[in-house]
Design a protein around this motif. Structure first.
Motif, PDB file in Angstrom:
ATOM      1  N   PHE A   4     -64.522  -5.022  30.272  1.00 29.60           N
ATOM      2  CA  PHE A   4     -65.751  -4.598  30.740  1.00 29.60           C
ATOM      3  C   PHE A   4     -64.901  -3.126  30.940  1.00 29.60           C
ATOM      4  N   TRP A   5     -65.685  -1.961  30.687  1.00 27.97           N
ATOM      5  CA  TRP A   5     -64.718  -0.876  31.614  1.00 27.97           C
ATOM      6  C   TRP A   5     -64.322  -0.710  32.262  1.00 27.97           C
ATOM      7  N   VAL A   6     -62.684   0.147  33.043  1.00 27.69           N
ATOM      8  CA  VAL A   6     -63.468   0.212  34.525  1.00 27.69           C
ATOM      9  C   VAL A   6     -63.220   1.436  35.328  1.00 27.69           C
ATOM     10  N   PHE A   7     -64.211   2.508  34.132  1.00 29.06           N
ATOM     11  CA  PHE A   7     -64.026   3.706  33.658  1.00 29.06           C
ATOM     12  C   PHE A   7     -65.377   3.600  33.439  1.00 29.06           C
ATOM     13  N   PRO A   8     -66.551   3.450  33.189  1.00 31.78           N
ATOM     14  CA  PRO A   8     -67.429   2.886  32.253  1.00 31.78           C
ATOM     15  C   PRO A   8     -68.623   4.345  32.759  1.00 31.78           C
ATOM     16  N   ALA A   9     -69.394   5.235  31.233  1.00 33.87           N
ATOM     17  CA  ALA A   9     -70.273   5.797  31.296  1.00 33.87           C
ATOM     18  C   ALA A   9     -71.607   5.257  32.139  1.00 33.87           C
ATOM     19  N   PRO A  10     -71.794   6.761  32.719  1.00 32.79           N
ATOM     20  CA  PRO A  10     -72.881   6.155  33.823  1.00 32.79           C
ATOM     21  C   PRO A  10     -74.331   5.765  32.584  1.00 32.79           C
ATOM     22  N   ALA A  11     -74.586   6.320  31.252  1.00 29.77           N
ATOM     23  CA  ALA A  11     -75.167   6.092  30.649  1.00 29.77           C
ATOM     24  C   ALA A  11     -75.058   5.815  29.147  1.00 29.77           C
ATOM     25  N   LEU A  12     -75.942   4.670  28.549  1.00 27.81           N
ATOM     26  CA  LEU A  12     -75.595   4.191  27.444  1.00 27.81           C
ATOM     27  C   LEU A  12     -75.488   5.252  25.677  1.00 27.81           C
ATOM     28  N   SER A  13     -74.946   4.980  25.347  1.00 27.82           N
ATOM     29  CA  SER A  13     -74.798   5.362  24.572  1.00 27.82           C
ATOM     30  C   SER A  13     -75.149   4.721  22.669  1.00 27.82           C
ATOM     31  N   THR A  14     -74.953   5.257  21.524  1.00 29.16           N
ATOM     32  CA  THR A  14     -75.445   4.982  19.988  1.00 29.16           C
ATOM     33  C   THR A  14     -73.517   5.266  19.877  1.00 29.16           C
ATOM     34  N   ASP A  15     -73.184   3.281  19.566  1.00 30.30           N
ATOM     35  CA  ASP A  15     -71.575   3.788  18.935  1.00 30.30           C
ATOM     36  C   ASP A  15     -72.030   3.954  17.713  1.00 30.30           C
ATOM     37  N   PRO A  16     -70.693   5.056  17.423  1.00 33.96           N
ATOM     38  CA  PRO A  16     -70.499   6.284  16.503  1.00 33.96           C
ATOM     39  C   PRO A  16     -70.734   5.548  14.646  1.00 33.96           C
ATOM     40  N   ARG A  17     -69.591   3.980  15.338  1.00 37.87           N
ATOM     41  CA  ARG A  17     -69.809   3.616  13.955  1.00 37.87           C
ATOM     42  C   ARG A  17     -70.044   2.449  13.420  1.00 37.87           C
ATOM     43  N   SER A  18     -71.096   1.504  14.285  1.00 40.10           N
ATOM     44  CA  SER A  18     -71.887   0.503  13.732  1.00 40.10           C
ATOM     45  C   SER A  18     -73.268   0.435  13.907  1.00 40.10           C
ATOM     46  N   GLY A  19     -73.633   2.164  15.087  1.00 43.37           N
ATOM     47  CA  GLY A  19     -75.175   2.150  15.874  1.00 43.37           C
ATOM     48  C   GLY A  19     -75.433   1.736  16.642  1.00 43.37           C
ATOM     49  N   VAL A  20     -74.858   0.457  17.238  1.00 42.58           N
ATOM     50  CA  VAL A  20     -75.344   0.138  18.057  1.00 42.58           C
ATOM     51  C   VAL A  20     -75.662  -0.144  19.655  1.00 42.58           C
ATOM     52  N   VAL A  21     -76.319   0.517  20.368  1.00 40.26           N
ATOM     53  CA  VAL A  21     -76.332   1.265  21.726  1.00 40.26           C
ATOM     54  C   VAL A  21     -75.827   0.242  22.596  1.00 40.26           C
ATOM     55  N   ARG A  22     -74.478   0.765  23.372  1.00 40.91           N
ATOM     56  CA  ARG A  22     -73.628  -0.132  23.648  1.00 40.91           C
ATOM     57  C   ARG A  22     -73.524   1.052  25.417  1.00 40.91           C
ATOM     58  N   ARG A  23     -72.069   0.431  26.536  1.00 41.33           N
ATOM     59  CA  ARG A  23     -72.431   1.291  27.155  1.00 41.33           C
ATOM     60  C   ARG A  23     -71.194   1.892  26.721  1.00 41.33           C
ATOM     61  N   HIS A  24     -70.736   2.562  26.964  1.00 41.87           N
ATOM     62  CA  HIS A  24     -69.240   3.182  26.323  1.00 41.87           C
ATOM     63  C   HIS A  24     -68.426   4.187  27.648  1.00 41.87           C
ATOM     64  N   HIS A  25     -66.513   4.111  27.824  1.00 38.99           N
ATOM     65  CA  HIS A  25     -65.866   4.577  28.725  1.00 38.99           C
ATOM     66  C   HIS A  25     -66.518   6.111  28.771  1.00 38.99           C
ATOM     67  N   LEU A  26     -65.929   6.681  30.212  1.00 40.59           N
ATOM     68  CA  LEU A  26     -66.494   7.989  30.592  1.00 40.59           C
ATOM     69  C   LEU A  26     -65.920   9.109  29.143  1.00 40.59           C
TER      70      LEU A  26
END
Length: 347
Positions: free
Chosen positions: A244-266
């Motif tokens: 998991f990210w040390v600095f996770p984003a506060p909201a989920l987002s769509t992965d631009p390559r796979s289209g999967v909704v997941r948590r990205h980093h800040l």
């Protein structure tokens, strides 16, 4: 519409084989082939986006003609336009050329003699912008959390911005006070120090990250993105706490390559805005960016007497000559040589 790729000619002895097309399937569009090749060779998303932009620009510049129909004159005309009309920097010019060479070599399978004759523009070596210690302190004090912690990490370790934002929980070693930087520039790993003054704040940040990880776990969200084919070998590795990210984003987002909704980093733009705001509040008239903190880290280490080879390893430079730029910064910062004008005035 993107131009379609005509049937591939038989490869000659001076060319690489073009990408194969499965029987019964239509030939993919050229830009799709470029994208597939970039992903197959594990290029970063940013490089993929940049190369696709330049290939598309090149095709449109020449009236949507297929690159197989174009040669050295058309490539040089395009690069000349970028330099003369667009007035792009040498780095941008080199990026456009790299994209076109990738197109011809890796996608079209053409290793033609004229490709070796195209000269790259020379890049001027500029002295980096460096802050003094009081300026760094004032800047960091003017920034809000959590971006202040990210900025302190950049200055305290010399990491690049994305190296810090992509930091995984498993790569922070509080016992040995080190941080492992994975897949840095040049796809190399390295180890940097974990500043003792940041240990408590980093532990608190990781505790905050664990709350988000547990929330995603309960909601059965897709795990975080993991490198290359690791997810194929270990399908659930992206859902483990260590990745998991040390600095996770506060909201989920769509992965631009796979289209999967997941948590990205800040997102890095958050730090850019915080740095700009902090520089404005403190009245700094120097150019301030995330890389300025990295430059300041290296310069201040050398000022403190750290060996240049050690600084080279901490920064992840392949060649010590790249690190030597900071010795020139030290000469400018020292200002120890008296001007002859001063002695003239004194006389």
């Amino acid at each position: 519409m993107h131009p379609s790729l005509p049937p591939s000619p038989p490869p000659s002895s001076s060319s690489r084989p073009a990408l194969p097309v499965l029987p019964g399937r239509p030939t993919p569009r050229l830009l799709d082939q470029v994208r597939d090749r970039l992903r197959y060779m594990h290029y970063s998303l940013r490089t993929e986006q940049a190369y696709l932009y330049w290939v598309r620009f090149f095709i449109h510049f020449h009236g949507r003609r297929h690159p197989r129909e174009l040669g050295p004159a058309e490539v040089e005309a395009f690069l000349s336009m970028l330099a003369a009309e667009r007035r792009v920097s040498s780095a941008t010019h080199n990026q456009a050329l790299s994209a076109l060479l990738f197109l011809y070599r890796e996608v079209l399978g053409a290793e033609l003699p004229w490709m070796q004759q195209i000269r790259r523009p020379s890049q001027a070596r500029r002295l980096p912008s460096v802050l003094t210690r009081p300026e760094v302190h004032a800047l960091l004090q003017a920034m809000p959390e959590p971006m202040r912690l990210v900025a302190r990490l950049l200055y305290g370790t010399g990491m690049r911005l994305l190296e810090a934002l992509r930091l995984r929980v498993k790569d922070v070693d509080f016992d040995r006070h080190v941080i492992v930087v994975r897949e840095a520039k040049g796809n190399k790993d390295r180890v940097v120090m974990l500043p003792h003054s940041l240990a408590g704040e980093l532990r608190a940040q990781i505790a905050h990250a664990r709350v988000l990880w547990q929330l995603d776990h309960r909601q059965e969200q897709a795990g975080v993105d993991v490198p290359h084919a690791l997810a194929n070998k270990y399908p659930r590795v992206g859902q483990t706490w260590g990745w998991f990210w040390v600095f996770p984003a506060p909201a989920l987002s769509t992965d631009p390559r796979s289209g999967v909704v997941r948590r990205h980093h800040l997102h890095e733009e958050r730090l850019h805005r915080a740095l700009k705001s902090g520089a404005g509040q403190t009245g700094l008239d120097k150019r301030v960016s995330a890389h300025t903190l990295r430059h300041s880290f290296a310069t201040h280490l050398l000022q403190a007497g750290t060996d240049i080879r050690t600084v080279q390893e901490l920064l992840g430079h392949s060649d010590v000559s790249t690190t030597m730029i900071y010795t020139h910064v030290l000469k400018v910062a020292a200002g120890g040589t008296a001007s002859p004008l001063d002695s003239l005035v004194a006389a």
